[in-house]
Design an enzyme around this catalytic site. Structure first.
Site, PDB file in Angstrom:
ATOM      1  CG  HIS A 140      65.383  12.975 -30.902  1.00 52.06           C
ATOM      2  ND1 HIS A 140      64.525  11.918 -31.144  1.00 52.06           N
ATOM      3  CD2 HIS A 140      66.484  12.444 -30.313  1.00 52.06           C
ATOM      4  CE1 HIS A 140      65.075  10.796 -30.711  1.00 52.06           C
ATOM      5  NE2 HIS A 140      66.261  11.076 -30.199  1.00 52.06           N
ATOM      6  CE  LYS A 142      68.038  10.723 -34.360  1.00 47.68           C
ATOM      7  NZ  LYS A 142      67.065  10.586 -33.262  1.00 47.68           N
ATOM      8  CG  ASP A 147      71.128  17.910 -55.736  1.00 46.51           C
ATOM      9  OD1 ASP A 147      71.683  18.855 -55.158  1.00 46.51           O
ATOM     10  OD2 ASP A 147      71.745  17.060 -56.409  1.00 46.51           O
ATOM     11  CG  HIS A 319      68.451   4.238 -31.489  1.00 48.32           C
ATOM     12  ND1 HIS A 319      68.454   5.133 -32.537  1.00 48.32           N
ATOM     13  CD2 HIS A 319      68.600   4.977 -30.366  1.00 48.32           C
ATOM     14  CE1 HIS A 319      68.610   6.357 -32.071  1.00 48.32           C
ATOM     15  NE2 HIS A 319      68.699   6.294 -30.751  1.00 48.32           N
ATOM     16  CE  LYS A 321      64.609   6.797 -32.379  1.00 46.50           C
ATOM     17  NZ  LYS A 321      64.831   6.179 -31.114  1.00 46.50           N
ATOM     18  CG  ASP A 326      44.758  -3.109 -40.335  1.00 39.32           C
ATOM     19  OD1 ASP A 326      44.828  -3.969 -39.436  1.00 39.32           O
ATOM     20  OD2 ASP A 326      43.891  -2.221 -40.360  1.00 39.32           O
TER      21      ASP A 326
END
Length: 424
Positions: A140, A142, A147, A319, A321, A326
């Protein structure tokens, strides 16, 4: 090119042992790295141009891991960029999830492979009676590293539904672009997961990593990579959330697409609100899966009574996350706060200690919650809450133990398998 969906024959089992992964480095926990430049990228409109430009400019290497690639305009552009890079001599390694990318055609994959892209699928499986069976233990993450100098990490897949012109179902999501010392850690991790170990690089990384744990001479541009796997790092992402919540003094904002955490996280969110911290959750009000909304609402009574503010984002599917605590700590990544992400999926987040980044993320989430969300109250909680919470508890703990149960099934042993092109 063939337009048939990915079939079993398109992916051959590894004919030798699985990629060598040295235990001393597989189990590394990455420390804080300072003096990084971190930029928030919101939605595909900001993300795709940045990551595509970086790949077009690649000179030596592209490492890419993603859950989903669709054969739409975004997937087509990605394919051409990767082909061009491989043809000009850039070492290009692409790891795709067998479930999330299960609808890619053999022709799409073959074009990449024939151009020289090192293409591999995580847990590929054909459909049985028209149904995909590789539902669990997904890749899952991404991650893109170019380089070894620039990295991208977040929740955005390579699909057109992350662009506003997709329509009402376009996703609201976030990623970050990172430049600086932390890229070496992300690069090291991505290399490791791709099955390309390099002994000298790993030992150098290991020595530098021990020094990084003490690199707190300032609080600007501090970045740390955290990940979840099904080996030595089952709870790493959950643990950093718990630690941040316990230390929160003034504010907590969590924007999460699939919110159904375990009791430990719910308790710390509640405890933070009870001791006077302003706690705000931004959750799905228009979900791409109805079960996500129903599951989240099982927690509302418990949290609202403690003073937690809950906002449902209703403009389009959420979608993201991301979270902040603080004025300094933030996190962006691929991990939801639900049983799949916290107990089954392979996930990766970055932690960020940077006041400027924190403030920018807060402003974006503040705009989201104030202008595009509906504030929830106790009257909007599901009726029959004892029944709902009981069912939720049972479902959650079933999923928490699913990895060990799935391990009993000999047919389900996730691994990376190289794409071999067409077979006769």
């Amino acid at each position: 090119m063939s337009s048939a969906p990915l079939e079993k024959s398109a992916v051959e089992p590894i004919s030798i042992n699985p990629p060598v992964r040295e235990p001393g480095h597989v189990d590394v926990e990455y420390g804080w790295q300072g003096n990084n430049r971190v930029e928030l990228l919101e939605n595909g409109e900001e993300y795709f141009p940045r990551v595509f430009d970086a790949m077009r400019a690649a000179k030596s290497e592209i490492l890419l891991e993603t859950f989903i690639v669709f054969e739409d305009k975004v997937g087509a552009e990605l394919q051409q960029i990767l082909i061009d890079a491989a043809r000009r001599g850039v070492r290009t390694t692409v790891s795709l999830d067998g479930f999330g990318c299960g609808e890619l055609t053999t022709g799409y994959l073959a074009a990449l492979s024939e151009a020289g892209v090192h293409l591999q699928m995580f847990d590929p499986a054909p459909k049985h009676l028209g149904i995909r069976t590789n539902w669990f233990r997904r890749l899952h993450r991404k991650i893109v590293v170019v380089d070894g100098l620039i990295a991208f990490i977040g929740g955005i897949n390579f699909s057109g539904d992350h662009l506003a012109d997709f329509g009402p179902e376009a996703k609201q999501d976030y990623a970050v672009q990172i430049q600086g010392p932390a890229v070496a850690d992300i690069h090291h991790f991505a290399l490791l997961q791709s099955g390309r170990p390099g002994r000298a690089r790993f030992w150098w990384q290991r020595r530098r990593q021990r020094r990084a744990d003490m690199a707190f001479n300032d609080h600007d541009g501090q970045v740390r990579l955290v990940f979840r796997d099904n080996d030595q790092h089952h709870t790493d992402i959950e643990d950093v959330y718990l630690h941040a919540l316990r230390r929160a003094k003034r504010r907590v904002v969590i924007a999460n697409a699939y919110f159904f955490p375990g009791y430990r996280l719910l308790r710390e969110i509640r405890n933070a609100a009870r001791r006077g911290v302003e706690v705000r959750l931004i959750l799905q009000g228009q979900p791409d899966m109805l079960v996500a909304k129903l599951a989240a609402r099982m927690t509302y009574d418990y949290l609202l009574k403690a003073g937690v503010q809950i906002h449902e984002y209703c403009q389009r599917p959420l979608h993201g996350k991301v979270a902040l605590v603080d004025e300094e700590w933030s996190t962006v990544g691929s991990s939801n706060l639900d049983p799949l992400s916290l107990s089954l999926n392979l996930e990766a987040n970055v932690l960020i200690r940077d006041r400027g980044f924190n403030q920018h993320l807060f402003q974006r989430l503040e705009d989201l919650s104030q202008n595009h969300c509906k504030a929830m109250d106790a009257s909007m909680s599901p009726r029959g809450r004892i029944w709902h919470m009981t069912v939720g508890f049972l479902v959650f703990h079933f999923l928490r133990h699913f990895p060990s149960m799935a391990g009993w099934l000999p047919a389900h042993k996730p691994r990376l398998k190289p794409f071999r092109g067409r077979t006769s």
